[in-house]
Enzyme design. Sequence first.
Site, PDB file in Angstrom:
ATOM      1  CB  CYS A   7      -9.191  -4.137  -2.922  1.00  0.00           C
ATOM      2  SG  CYS A   7      -8.047  -2.876  -3.060  1.00  0.00           S
ATOM      3  CB  CYS A  63      -5.044  -1.403  -1.839  1.00  0.00           C
ATOM      4  SG  CYS A  63      -6.473  -0.120  -0.818  1.00  0.00           S
ATOM      5  CG  ASN A  82      -0.108  -0.238   2.901  1.00  0.00           C
ATOM      6  OD1 ASN A  82       0.474  -0.721   2.555  1.00  0.00           O
ATOM      7  ND2 ASN A  82      -0.812   0.689   3.433  1.00  0.00           N
ATOM      8  CB  ILE A  83       2.138   3.163  -2.204  1.00  0.00           C
ATOM      9  CG1 ILE A  83       2.982   2.333  -3.149  1.00  0.00           C
ATOM     10  CG2 ILE A  83       2.365   4.839  -2.193  1.00  0.00           C
ATOM     11  CD1 ILE A  83       4.122   2.090  -1.824  1.00  0.00           C
ATOM     12  CD  GLU A  84      -1.051   4.738   4.561  1.00  0.00           C
ATOM     13  OE1 GLU A  84      -2.233   4.647   5.163  1.00  0.00           O
ATOM     14  OE2 GLU A  84      -0.773   6.197   5.345  1.00  0.00           O
ATOM     15  CD  GLU A  88      -5.664  -5.060  -1.314  1.00  0.00           C
ATOM     16  OE1 GLU A  88      -4.935  -5.081  -0.850  1.00  0.00           O
ATOM     17  OE2 GLU A  88      -6.836  -6.170  -0.241  1.00  0.00           O
ATOM     18  CB  CYS A 138     -10.975  -1.774   0.584  1.00  0.00           C
ATOM     19  SG  CYS A 138     -10.357  -0.886  -0.792  1.00  0.00           S
TER      20      CYS A 138
END
Length: 134
Positions: free
Chosen positions: A90, A52, A41-43, A54, A87
């Site tokens: 995803c 996310c 995940n890269i916020e 996945e 989520c």
Amino acid sequence: MKEKLIGEAFIAMENAYAPYSNYHVGASVLTKDGKIFRGANIENASFPATNCGERSAIFACYSEGYRKEDIEGLAIVTDGDILAGPCGICRQVLSELLETDTPIYLSNGKEEKTTNIDELMPMMFGSKDLDGKI
């Protein structure tokens, strides 16, 4: 396969960028020819711009020319206290980019669960719903 894929997802999780939530996710996709794609995940401060783990992994796989019929399995891991599934966004993406029975392995290092997108997203919305509408 399951143990290797979960292990690769934990390696991917080490590269997560989660300064806002401090919730790290890693994912790995195994193709039938043995290639593994990792994602984390890269916020972003603008939360909708976050990607996310996945989705990062499945997009990397598709970017290399693989498609759903080439995928053997997907692992998604977190550092959360409880076992977590993908989520909603995803789940929608995976519903189109995975075969419905492709195994999805969930783990947080303490618990594990094997599922698939058919179980995670009953009555999924997809291309069949758009037939004749476009």
